[in-house]
Write a protein that holds these residues in place. Sequence first.
Motif, PDB file in Angstrom:
ATOM      1  N   PRO A  51       0.733  -1.116   0.072  1.00  0.00           N
ATOM      2  CA  PRO A  51       0.070  -0.084   0.042  1.00  0.00           C
ATOM      3  C   PRO A  51       0.945   1.259  -0.163  1.00  0.00           C
ATOM      4  O   PRO A  51       0.467   2.307  -0.730  1.00  0.00           O
ATOM      5  CB  PRO A  51      -0.869  -0.325   1.355  1.00  0.00           C
ATOM      6  CG  PRO A  51      -0.766  -1.730   1.546  1.00  0.00           C
ATOM      7  CD  PRO A  51       0.415  -2.083   1.102  1.00  0.00           C
ATOM      8  N   GLY A  52       1.959   1.323   0.955  1.00  0.00           N
ATOM      9  CA  GLY A  52       2.691   2.572   0.708  1.00  0.00           C
ATOM     10  C   GLY A  52       3.568   2.663  -0.741  1.00  0.00           C
ATOM     11  O   GLY A  52       3.340   4.019  -1.063  1.00  0.00           O
ATOM     12  N   PHE A  53       3.971   1.646  -1.190  1.00  0.00           N
ATOM     13  CA  PHE A  53       4.352   1.781  -2.465  1.00  0.00           C
ATOM     14  C   PHE A  53       3.508   2.325  -3.585  1.00  0.00           C
ATOM     15  O   PHE A  53       3.917   3.185  -4.412  1.00  0.00           O
ATOM     16  CB  PHE A  53       4.999   0.516  -2.963  1.00  0.00           C
ATOM     17  CG  PHE A  53       5.930  -0.229  -2.367  1.00  0.00           C
ATOM     18  CD1 PHE A  53       7.052   0.567  -1.737  1.00  0.00           C
ATOM     19  CD2 PHE A  53       5.942  -1.503  -2.180  1.00  0.00           C
ATOM     20  CE1 PHE A  53       7.923  -0.047  -0.798  1.00  0.00           C
ATOM     21  CE2 PHE A  53       7.068  -2.195  -1.633  1.00  0.00           C
ATOM     22  CZ  PHE A  53       8.011  -1.368  -0.963  1.00  0.00           C
ATOM     23  N   LEU A  54       2.067   1.937  -3.302  1.00  0.00           N
ATOM     24  CA  LEU A  54       1.105   2.275  -4.252  1.00  0.00           C
ATOM     25  C   LEU A  54       0.800   3.915  -4.064  1.00  0.00           C
ATOM     26  O   LEU A  54       0.812   4.623  -5.064  1.00  0.00           O
ATOM     27  CB  LEU A  54      -0.212   1.481  -4.121  1.00  0.00           C
ATOM     28  CG  LEU A  54      -0.015   0.055  -4.549  1.00  0.00           C
ATOM     29  CD1 LEU A  54      -1.137  -0.728  -4.315  1.00  0.00           C
ATOM     30  CD2 LEU A  54       0.261  -0.178  -5.937  1.00  0.00           C
ATOM     31  N   ARG A  55       0.826   4.190  -2.811  1.00  0.00           N
ATOM     32  CA  ARG A  55       0.649   5.662  -2.585  1.00  0.00           C
ATOM     33  C   ARG A  55       1.664   6.525  -3.200  1.00  0.00           C
ATOM     34  O   ARG A  55       1.472   7.615  -3.738  1.00  0.00           O
ATOM     35  CB  ARG A  55       0.600   5.963  -1.108  1.00  0.00           C
ATOM     36  CG  ARG A  55      -0.777   5.099  -0.646  1.00  0.00           C
ATOM     37  CD  ARG A  55      -1.199   5.724   1.186  1.00  0.00           C
ATOM     38  NE  ARG A  55      -2.482   5.055   1.442  1.00  0.00           N
ATOM     39  CZ  ARG A  55      -2.557   4.065   1.925  1.00  0.00           C
ATOM     40  NH1 ARG A  55      -1.670   3.120   2.184  1.00  0.00           N
ATOM     41  NH2 ARG A  55      -3.997   3.676   2.346  1.00  0.00           N
ATOM     42  N   ASP A  56       3.078   6.150  -2.918  1.00  0.00           N
ATOM     43  CA  ASP A  56       4.025   6.858  -3.563  1.00  0.00           C
ATOM     44  C   ASP A  56       3.838   6.956  -5.291  1.00  0.00           C
ATOM     45  O   ASP A  56       4.563   7.788  -5.699  1.00  0.00           O
ATOM     46  CB  ASP A  56       5.327   6.230  -3.440  1.00  0.00           C
ATOM     47  CG  ASP A  56       5.630   6.132  -1.766  1.00  0.00           C
ATOM     48  OD1 ASP A  56       5.113   6.968  -1.083  1.00  0.00           O
ATOM     49  OD2 ASP A  56       6.483   5.303  -1.155  1.00  0.00           O
ATOM     50  N   LEU A  57       3.189   6.267  -5.780  1.00  0.00           N
ATOM     51  CA  LEU A  57       2.992   6.007  -7.201  1.00  0.00           C
ATOM     52  C   LEU A  57       1.702   6.728  -7.934  1.00  0.00           C
ATOM     53  O   LEU A  57       1.453   6.539  -8.839  1.00  0.00           O
ATOM     54  CB  LEU A  57       3.287   4.585  -7.844  1.00  0.00           C
ATOM     55  CG  LEU A  57       4.645   4.028  -7.394  1.00  0.00           C
ATOM     56  CD1 LEU A  57       4.427   2.573  -7.483  1.00  0.00           C
ATOM     57  CD2 LEU A  57       5.444   4.639  -8.477  1.00  0.00           C
ATOM     58  N   GLN A  58       0.954   7.137  -6.932  1.00  0.00           N
ATOM     59  CA  GLN A  58      -0.332   7.643  -7.336  1.00  0.00           C
ATOM     60  C   GLN A  58      -0.303   8.890  -8.383  1.00  0.00           C
ATOM     61  O   GLN A  58      -1.088   9.193  -9.306  1.00  0.00           O
ATOM     62  CB  GLN A  58      -0.974   8.202  -6.168  1.00  0.00           C
ATOM     63  CG  GLN A  58      -1.743   6.986  -5.384  1.00  0.00           C
ATOM     64  CD  GLN A  58      -2.645   7.554  -4.264  1.00  0.00           C
ATOM     65  OE1 GLN A  58      -3.791   7.914  -4.399  1.00  0.00           O
ATOM     66  NE2 GLN A  58      -1.920   7.723  -3.043  1.00  0.00           N
ATOM     67  N   GLY A  59       0.854   9.253  -8.240  1.00  0.00           N
ATOM     68  CA  GLY A  59       0.978  10.368  -9.565  1.00  0.00           C
ATOM     69  C   GLY A  59       1.292   9.795 -10.758  1.00  0.00           C
ATOM     70  O   GLY A  59       1.169  10.491 -11.713  1.00  0.00           O
ATOM     71  N   GLY A  70       4.673  -0.638  -8.400  1.00  0.00           N
ATOM     72  CA  GLY A  70       4.331  -0.986  -6.990  1.00  0.00           C
ATOM     73  C   GLY A  70       4.722  -2.484  -6.708  1.00  0.00           C
ATOM     74  O   GLY A  70       5.368  -2.896  -5.794  1.00  0.00           O
ATOM     75  N   ALA A  71       4.163  -3.246  -7.577  1.00  0.00           N
ATOM     76  CA  ALA A  71       4.584  -4.865  -7.634  1.00  0.00           C
ATOM     77  C   ALA A  71       6.197  -5.153  -7.689  1.00  0.00           C
ATOM     78  O   ALA A  71       6.598  -5.955  -7.000  1.00  0.00           O
ATOM     79  CB  ALA A  71       3.889  -5.654  -8.508  1.00  0.00           C
ATOM     80  N   MET A  72       6.691  -4.175  -8.474  1.00  0.00           N
ATOM     81  CA  MET A  72       8.217  -4.392  -8.741  1.00  0.00           C
ATOM     82  C   MET A  72       8.855  -4.169  -7.438  1.00  0.00           C
ATOM     83  O   MET A  72       9.886  -5.044  -7.019  1.00  0.00           O
ATOM     84  CB  MET A  72       8.612  -3.517 -10.017  1.00  0.00           C
ATOM     85  CG  MET A  72       8.182  -3.953 -11.414  1.00  0.00           C
ATOM     86  SD  MET A  72       8.870  -2.814 -12.552  1.00  0.00           S
ATOM     87  CE  MET A  72      10.649  -3.341 -12.422  1.00  0.00           C
ATOM     88  N   LYS A  73       8.364  -3.000  -6.647  1.00  0.00           N
ATOM     89  CA  LYS A  73       8.810  -2.706  -5.394  1.00  0.00           C
ATOM     90  C   LYS A  73       8.631  -3.886  -4.448  1.00  0.00           C
ATOM     91  O   LYS A  73       9.545  -4.153  -3.671  1.00  0.00           O
ATOM     92  CB  LYS A  73       8.571  -1.150  -4.914  1.00  0.00           C
ATOM     93  CG  LYS A  73       9.018  -0.177  -5.777  1.00  0.00           C
ATOM     94  CD  LYS A  73       8.214   1.063  -5.277  1.00  0.00           C
ATOM     95  CE  LYS A  73       8.666   2.280  -6.233  1.00  0.00           C
ATOM     96  NZ  LYS A  73      10.268   2.556  -5.654  1.00  0.00           N
ATOM     97  N   MET A  74       7.559  -4.397  -4.473  1.00  0.00           N
ATOM     98  CA  MET A  74       7.179  -5.382  -3.454  1.00  0.00           C
ATOM     99  C   MET A  74       8.058  -6.824  -3.686  1.00  0.00           C
ATOM    100  O   MET A  74       8.606  -7.148  -2.787  1.00  0.00           O
ATOM    101  CB  MET A  74       5.681  -5.892  -3.893  1.00  0.00           C
ATOM    102  CG  MET A  74       5.284  -6.990  -2.942  1.00  0.00           C
ATOM    103  SD  MET A  74       3.449  -7.289  -3.484  1.00  0.00           S
ATOM    104  CE  MET A  74       3.329  -9.010  -2.552  1.00  0.00           C
TER     105      MET A  74
END
Length: 216
Positions: A51-59, A70-74
């Motif tokens: 969820p944190g990764f996704l929030r950082d990528l909302q832009g 986000g999945a790559m970061k996960m």
Amino acid sequence: MDKMTIGDVPEMFDCVAQIFAEKKDELCQMDAAMGDGDLGLTMSKGYGALPGFLRDLQGEGDIGKMLFKGAMKMQNTVPSTMGTLMSSGVMQAGKSLKGKVELEPADMATFVTSFAEGIKKRGKCELGDRTILDSVDAGAEAARKAVADNADATFTDVMAAAVDGAKRGVEATKDMVPKFGKAAVHAAKAKGVADQGAVAGLYLLEGLGSYFAGRE
């Protein structure tokens, strides 16, 4: 709730993170009998971070790109076999939802279907091999049927169908022989016991579905 925005997606995965935090010990205990004993840790750590990764990528302004990146970061956070499979599932879903700025109920059927495809492709597994694919694919089939049978199906309808399908998939693994990893070594103990990976797949879908509870 008729549509999901890009800002809703991280909140949905907050619900997934919550269920894996709650089920961490249970999954570890199941995995200890047939595998490395770290399944619960992998799921809670990976989905706890997503969820944190996704929030950082909302832009990104694009749900598909947000999910893929986000999945790559996960994947870097949980570089284990199951962590890679989970990340691959989300990445494949991201590819299928590329260009989407909003999601409709039918898109959740696409998400689950693509997630299963990502697992199959990355894990080189087939239905009946007694893996997470057996529950998620059954959930995907049920989700697609819910959409096909009811043009007015809600998010709750689609995900409830997916969860019911996954439950049947989990039950079916009790009669399957494991073919991968340490579980294959302990194949004799598998009879009558649900596959722990399949159970994790069920919990994923339950987590996604819980987001919509009370929102429709």
